[in-house]
Design an enzyme around this catalytic site. Structure first.
Site, PDB file in Angstrom:
ATOM      1  N   CYS A 186     -46.285  13.515 -42.130  1.00  9.29           N
ATOM      2  CA  CYS A 186     -45.071  12.899 -41.603  1.00  9.29           C
ATOM      3  C   CYS A 186     -44.131  13.963 -41.012  1.00  9.29           C
ATOM      4  CB  CYS A 186     -44.405  12.081 -42.712  1.00  9.29           C
ATOM      5  SG  CYS A 186     -43.222  10.903 -42.087  1.00  9.29           S
TER       6      CYS A 186
ATOM      7  N   HIS B 194     -48.476   8.531 -44.709  1.00 10.92           N
ATOM      8  CA  HIS B 194     -48.377   9.150 -46.033  1.00 10.92           C
ATOM      9  C   HIS B 194     -49.667   8.917 -46.825  1.00 10.92           C
ATOM     10  CE1 HIS B 194     -44.121  10.382 -46.177  1.00 10.92           C
ATOM     11  NE2 HIS B 194     -43.962   9.425 -45.298  1.00 10.92           N
TER      12      HIS B 194
ATOM     13  N   GLU C 167     -50.330  10.148 -49.680  1.00  3.83           N
ATOM     14  CA  GLU C 167     -50.078  10.306 -51.116  1.00  3.83           C
ATOM     15  C   GLU C 167     -49.703   9.004 -51.819  1.00  3.83           C
ATOM     16  OE1 GLU C 167     -48.246  11.286 -48.583  1.00  3.83           O
ATOM     17  OE2 GLU C 167     -46.151  11.670 -49.087  1.00  3.83           O
TER      18      GLU C 167
END
Lengths: 231, 296
Positions: free
Chosen positions: A97, A187, A189
């Site tokens: 990002c 993202h 994660e």
């Protein structure tokens, strides 16, 4: 420094003998989740605010660096950057990002701000093979990811190719496999990117080549030795 | 070296890990504030004294805590009172042991990660939810924090590695002020005893249904309200128990757990039958936000 910090300083454990990943924090709400995903594949990592990343890089000597997301736009004057010495050092870098945006801007690409905001679920279409996708994604497939960004790349830095696109982002995944630089606009994660953990695993274990020997069994033995010295 | 035990996983893992390294040089201090769950103090004492053979000073300070908490109804005031007393009692015990130069704490990595600040340069905001804040400086002791590199799930894995029983390692989070903040309003021993029993029945039902590990945190709350009921041939006027269960991945946001109504009905029946002083049970269906996980 307060007395409490001094007491802390003096008992801080020495840098562990394990190979490490440095996570440079640009202020994302989910930076800790990056660390969780890295630890889950048996690799030790530390999160350091961007202001202290250079010192931490020199001290930790990480085998790979992950640049986190963050709330800023690279267009804002004085917005944070990754320390240049990270790119000079030759270690693999994964930008997520905001981390992707600053990496692209710092390496000679172009980023535009604010016009095509994308939040929440999105689909990425895989455009090329990537070490990051090994065992997970193949060219031609579409996969769900979680986006949250305002900036987007309009011109890649020299040496980079596109590995994935989304409806609003022609450069959703970019890579320079020679230098081992990867940039993700989404993202990986968070759980809303179902294959995200695999991508992080691939970066840490395959791209950066870390062994995955950070286990609680190993920690137990090391911690016992440290405590024995302290006592 | 001394180590304060709270009854929770972090301090227990820290203590066992250190004991493995330095053996008899470690003394553990367990301050029982009388706000623990059913049989919790006994479990800790049994685990440390008998299973691990670690020297343990068990201080039963419940009377002192309850006396000072009497009439305190404001949640913040409750927390402050408990925090202050905890340090007083711990310090007195540490002085009795004498000669300790090191204080071990179960500080975790999320407590020490520096956060990014865009306004005032680098921020060093080390959160201070320690059990024994301020003590190392006053007593001139150095801090030892063997878990400060670890996340909570890693601490649990380490606990298993060290042979701590699964039922202890896998337990839901429990707040430092304990049952004090699950008993809104004035705290009395009578109310705490009712709450302890109701909570134990509720958790037992959850375990029996095989749901414990799917739930982030589950507990009972004793409301400061009495309502009318009818049991047998008599009219009752007893307390209301609130049940709470939430799912979460990090504690920052949470959803209420969607129990089957049959489960809730069975749990309510058991609580009312087995716990004297309760005649009504309600379930909390608030998510976080806007609610919090705990009630105070």
């Amino acid at each position: 420094m307060t007395a409490a910090e001094k007491a802390r300083e003096s008992s801080a454990p020495e840098a562990s003998a394990h190979e490490k990943i440095l996570i440079v924090d640009f202020g994302s709400q989910v930076t800790q989740l990056i660390a969780r995903r890295v630890r889950e594949v048996g690799v030790y990592c530390e999160i350091v605010p961007f202001q202290k990343a250079e010192a931490a890089f020199l001290k930790m000597r990480p085998k790979g660096v992950i640049l986190s997301g963050g709330p800023e736009s690279v267009h804002v004057e004085g917005s944070p950057r990754a320390p240049e010495l990270i790119f000079d050092s030759g270690v693999p870098v994964l930008g997520i990002c905001y981390g992707q945006m600053t990496m692209a801007a710092q390496l000679g690409g172009e980023v535009e701000g604010g016009h095509h905001r994308e939040f929440g679920r999105a689909d990425v279409e895989v455009k090329a093979d990537s070490c990051l996708f090994d065992g997970a994604w193949k060219p031609g497939e579409r996969h769900q990811v979680w986006m949250s960004h305002g900036d987007r790349i309009t011109k890649m830095p020299p040496g980079f190719v596109v590995a994935g696109i989304s409806a609003n982002a022609p450069f959703a995944v970019i890579q320079d496999e020679k230098r081992k630089y990867y940039g993700l606009m989404f993202h990986p994660e968070v759980v809303h990117t179902p294959d995200g953990a695999k991508l992080i695993r691939n970066f840490v274990r395959e791209v950066a080549g870390l062994a995955g020997d950070w286990t609680m069994r190993a920690f137990r033995e090391e911690a016992a030795r440290k405590s024995a010295r302290a006592g | 070296m001394i180590c304060g035990l709270s009854g929770g996983v972090d301090s227990a893992v820290a203590a066992v890990l250190i004991h493995e390294a330095i053996g008899e040089q470690l003394t553990c201090v367990f301050v029982d504030h009388g706000l623990l769950r059913l049989n919790e103090a006994e479990t800790v004492v049994e685990l440390f004294r008998h299973h691990y053979n670690i020297p343990l000073v068990h201080v039963d300070a419940s009377r002192q805590f309850l006396a000072e908490l009497s009439g305190v109804t404001d949640p913040e005031q409750k927390r402050k009172t408990i925090g202050r007393l905890f340090i007083d009692v711990f310090e007195a015990e540490a002085k009795k042991i004498g000669g300790a130069q090191l204080l071990a704490q179960g500080t975790l990595y999320p407590d020490v990660i520096e956060s990014v600040s865009f306004t005032g340069g680098p921020s060093v905001t080390i959160k201070s939810h320690h059990n024994v804040g301020g003590l190392p400086e006053r007593m001139n002791m150095k801090l030892v924090e063997p878990l400060r590199e670890l996340f909570k799930d890693e601490v649990r894995a380490l606990g298993r590695e060290l042979g701590l029983p699964e039922i202890f390692v896998g337990r839901h989070p429990f707040p430092g002020p304990g049952l004090a903040i699950r008993c809104p309003g004035d705290i009395t021993k009578e109310k705490l005893d009712i709450l302890r029993k109701a909570d134990a029945v509720y958790i037992d039902e959850i375990r029996k249904a095989g749901l414990y590990d799917q739930i982030w945190q589950a507990f009972a709350v004793l409301l400061p309200v009495k309502t009318v009921g009818v049991m047998g041939d008599g009219r009752t006027y007893d307390y209301v128990v609130g049940l709470r269960a939430v799912t979460s991945t990090d504690g920052m946001t949470a959803d209420f757990y969607p129990f089957d109504m049959k489960f809730l009905g069975a749990a309510a029946t058991r609580i009312i039958n087995e716990v004297k002083g309760v005649n009504r049970v309600v379930y909390d269906v608030t998510s976080k936000p806007p609610g919090t996980i705990e009630w105070e």
